[in-house]
Design a protein around this motif. Structure first.
Motif, PDB file in Angstrom:
ATOM      1  N   GLU A 104       0.876  -1.167   0.000  1.00 17.23           N
ATOM      2  CA  GLU A 104       0.000   0.000   0.000  1.00 17.23           C
ATOM      3  C   GLU A 104       0.914   1.218   0.000  1.00 17.23           C
ATOM      4  O   GLU A 104       1.920   1.221   0.718  1.00 17.23           O
ATOM      5  N   ILE A 114      -2.269   6.910   0.370  1.00 15.25           N
ATOM      6  CA  ILE A 114      -3.267   7.130   1.406  1.00 15.25           C
ATOM      7  C   ILE A 114      -2.732   8.172   2.372  1.00 15.25           C
ATOM      8  O   ILE A 114      -1.638   8.022   2.912  1.00 15.25           O
ATOM      9  N   ASP A 217      -5.346   0.083  10.798  1.00 19.30           N
ATOM     10  CA  ASP A 217      -5.317  -0.212   9.360  1.00 19.30           C
ATOM     11  C   ASP A 217      -3.910  -0.505   8.851  1.00 19.30           C
ATOM     12  O   ASP A 217      -3.728  -0.862   7.689  1.00 19.30           O
ATOM     13  N   LYS A 220      -2.756  -5.086   8.430  1.00 15.65           N
ATOM     14  CA  LYS A 220      -3.562  -5.984   7.612  1.00 15.65           C
ATOM     15  C   LYS A 220      -2.717  -7.121   7.035  1.00 15.65           C
ATOM     16  O   LYS A 220      -1.517  -6.991   6.869  1.00 15.65           O
ATOM     17  N   ASN A 230       3.222  -1.426   4.116  1.00 23.02           N
ATOM     18  CA  ASN A 230       2.749  -0.053   3.952  1.00 23.02           C
ATOM     19  C   ASN A 230       3.943   0.858   3.734  1.00 23.02           C
ATOM     20  O   ASN A 230       4.780   1.025   4.620  1.00 23.02           O
ATOM     21  N   SER A 411      -6.365  -0.019  -4.190  1.00 25.06           N
ATOM     22  CA  SER A 411      -6.318   0.048  -2.729  1.00 25.06           C
ATOM     23  C   SER A 411      -7.687   0.268  -2.083  1.00 25.06           C
ATOM     24  O   SER A 411      -8.376   1.238  -2.374  1.00 25.06           O
ATOM     25  N   LEU A 413      -7.966   0.729   1.190  1.00 23.80           N
ATOM     26  CA  LEU A 413      -7.741   1.795   2.170  1.00 23.80           C
ATOM     27  C   LEU A 413      -7.817   3.159   1.496  1.00 23.80           C
ATOM     28  O   LEU A 413      -8.300   4.123   2.079  1.00 23.80           O
ATOM     29  N   LYS A 416     -11.119   4.308   1.397  1.00 21.60           N
ATOM     30  CA  LYS A 416     -11.616   4.713   2.712  1.00 21.60           C
ATOM     31  C   LYS A 416     -11.136   6.111   3.114  1.00 21.60           C
ATOM     32  O   LYS A 416     -11.878   6.892   3.683  1.00 21.60           O
ATOM     33  N   TYR A 417      -9.847   6.386   2.815  1.00 20.63           N
ATOM     34  CA  TYR A 417      -9.267   7.624   3.353  1.00 20.63           C
ATOM     35  C   TYR A 417      -9.180   8.787   2.382  1.00 20.63           C
ATOM     36  O   TYR A 417      -9.235   9.934   2.795  1.00 20.63           O
TER      37      TYR A 417
END
Ligand SMILES: Nc1ncnc2c1ncn2[C@@H]1O[C@H](COP(=O)(O)OP(=O)(O)O)[C@@H](O)[C@H]1O
Ligand SMILES: [Mg+2]
Length: 509
Positions: A104, A114, A217, A220, A230, A411, A413, A416-417
């Motif tokens: 990510e 993110i 988060d 994961k 990440n 992604s 995430l 989400k963000y």
């Protein structure tokens, strides 16, 4: 439970020759004791980092990597074999197959990824004061302002909110705040404002605000049980040491607070890799260093490992260096008498060895070779070993822009963000609150008026100005519920910050 999980790092070398089939492994639990990868440029640090991250991902442990040079993204693609890889794999007697790992991209700047944000109130006055290197008077003023905002239900989200409150406190609101909480020294307010402006100039606006990132988060695993990697791309952050340390400190504090106690574990919950670690320590105030020192000490019990990557161990402050349990030392270059002295000193910090002459070996290590020392479960040093590092399974080069894009697009995430919170409705909520507050005050004043005939009008006017100030800031702010138990911050030691993020992250789940 003493299930030893081992990570394959490479093969043993003696007298500069690989001993075929003798593998060098590192116990996964030693990652929980923090570590250091060091060596001169081009000696193999990044590849060793890549290998460690792959091994961790393979056992389902996620990583967070501060990628300052932007050279670790290759983890996301299969490596392809070549003569050198084949030769190494043969010596080590390992099966080498190209593999890609789940990654990510994250960001605290304009880099795509993110966005890892926190609100000002999540940072809390204690951490914020350290970041801004505030003195005692300034720190207590900042604490007062947080209290005031908490009492008045004024959400402190981004730098602009805080600046507005500061401005209010040193002008229209001064009397009101002084009456309720104590002295507001104007010079301190100005000093804080200057520091905030500096932080803003380094891009502080990117790390403060919403949506705030939930550190859970970071932990994961993908559908195949591989730990997520990440990668925080920080290529543009080199010139912004304050921002970088602010972010690091906030992140570590958050992780420390949110993660449950783990004790001694077989494998860590999360490992944080900090490349170019000297950037964190450069220009850091003593306060900040102490804070880091404390957090690094305490965070172990949460199953979090921290690994620094830097050119020489001298880049790391002594008290932090002494906390690092394992070391992967690549070659150092001895150009000057000073270098030689430093290397001599450094070699004395390695466990004694009958097999190796550490002082000489440090300068003679080949590329992709390292001296590895570690601690066993009881904290005793394991025998020093000269390792031919295994080749990474993933690509030894970076991803191209279209590969990066496709990872960003996929992604979950990211979805989400990376969404703008509806500023319109947020604006309305804040307006509502202020209006509500004013109405209530008006009612109260009317009641008072009814009983006391001679009432001075000043208080009413003050509130109108207050409303103006608050409305001027919200154009660029977003609202979230203010549930901060700010008082709690003063109750805990300065090694932790706010009390309410647990509630926050639970609510989010
Ligand atoms: N474990 C390894 N296996 C194979 N090649 C390696 C390994 N480590 C280093 N190398 C070679 O050395 C080069 C430099 O390594 P790198 O990790 O980028 O050095 P550093 O990060 O210390 O500057 C790599 O591009 C690669 O060709
Ligand atoms: Mg490197």
């Amino acid at each position: 439970m003493t299930n030893e999980i081992t990570l394959l790092l490479g093969g043993v070398m003696v007298n500069a020759t690989p001993i075929d089939g003798q593998k060098v492994t590192l116990s996964a639990q030693s990652l929980n004791r923090h570590g250091l990868i060091s060596g001169a440029t081009g000696t193999g640090k990044t590849k060793s980092l890549q290998v460690l991250i792959e091994e961790l991902s393979g056992i389902g442990v996620p990583s967070l990597v501060m990628d300052i040079k932007g050279d670790i993204s290759g983890l996301g693609a299969e490596g392809s074999t070549n003569k050198i890889i084949e030769k190494r794999a043969h010596h080590i007697q390992m099966d080498w197959v190209g593999k890609s790992f789940p990654i990510e991209f994250m960001s605290i700047s304009d880099e795509p990824g993110i966005l890892l944000k926190s609100t000002i109130s999540e940072f809390g006055p204690v951490i914020l004061s350290k970041i801004l290197s505030l003195n005692e008077t300034q720190t207590s003023l900042l604490s007062i302002l947080f209290l005031f905002c908490d009492d008045k239900k004024l959400p402190l989200l981004d730098l602009n909110d805080l600046k507005t409150v500061l401005r209010y406190a040193s002008n229209e609101g001064k009397d009101e705040i002084q009456k309720m909480y104590g002295l507001v020294p104007i010079s301190s307010a100005h000093a804080i404002m200057r520091r905030l402006t500096q932080l803003e100039q380094q891009g502080g606006n990117q790390i403060f605000g919403e949506p705030s990132f939930d550190v859970d988060d970071l932990c994961k695993v993908d559908e195949n049980g591989l730990g997520m990697i990440n990668i925080i791309r920080l290529t543009d952050v080199q010139s912004k040491p304050t921002l970088f340390s602010a972010f690091m400190l906030a992140l570590l504090a958050e992780v420390f607070e949110v993660f449950p106690e783990k004790g001694d574990v077989d494998k860590p919950e999360l490992v944080i890799f900090i490349d170019e670690a000297h950037l964190i320590f450069k220009n850091a105030s003593k306060e900040l260093l102490d804070q880091l020192d404390t957090i690094i000490k305490l965070i172990r019990s949460k199953g979090i490992g921290i690994v620094f990557i830097t050119q020489t161990p001298d880049d790391i402050p002594e008290n932090i260096l002494s906390q690092l349990g394992f070391k992967i030392q690549h070659a150092l270059r001895a150009f000057t008498a000073k270098d030689r002295k430093a290397i001599k000193l450094l070699s004395q910090n390695f466990p004694e060895s009958d097999v190796y002459n550490v002082e000489n070996l440090i300068t003679e290590l080949g590329i992709g070779e390292a001296l590895i020392s570690s601690l066993d479960r009881k904290g005793r040093p394991t025998p020093l070993v000269h390792s031919l590092m295994r080749p990474p399974y993933s690509r030894m080069d970076i991803l191209n822009p279209s590969e990066i894009n496709s990872i960003l697009k996929k992604s979950e995430l990211g979805a989400k963000y990376n969404q703008e919170i509806d500023r319109e409705s947020a604006h309305e909520i804040l307006m509502d609150r202020i209006e509500h507050m004013l109405e209530k005050e008006e009612e109260e004043e009317e009641e008072k008026e009814a009983t006391i005939k001679t009432k001075p009008k000043t208080r009413r006017r003050e509130k109108t100005q207050f409303e103006q100030i608050m409305t001027s800031s919200i154009g660029t702010t977003i609202v979230r519920e203010l549930t901060r138990g700010i008082l709690g911050v003063f109750g805990i030691s300065t090694s932790t910050r706010r009390t309410s993020s647990k509630t926050k992250s639970k609510a989010k789940r």
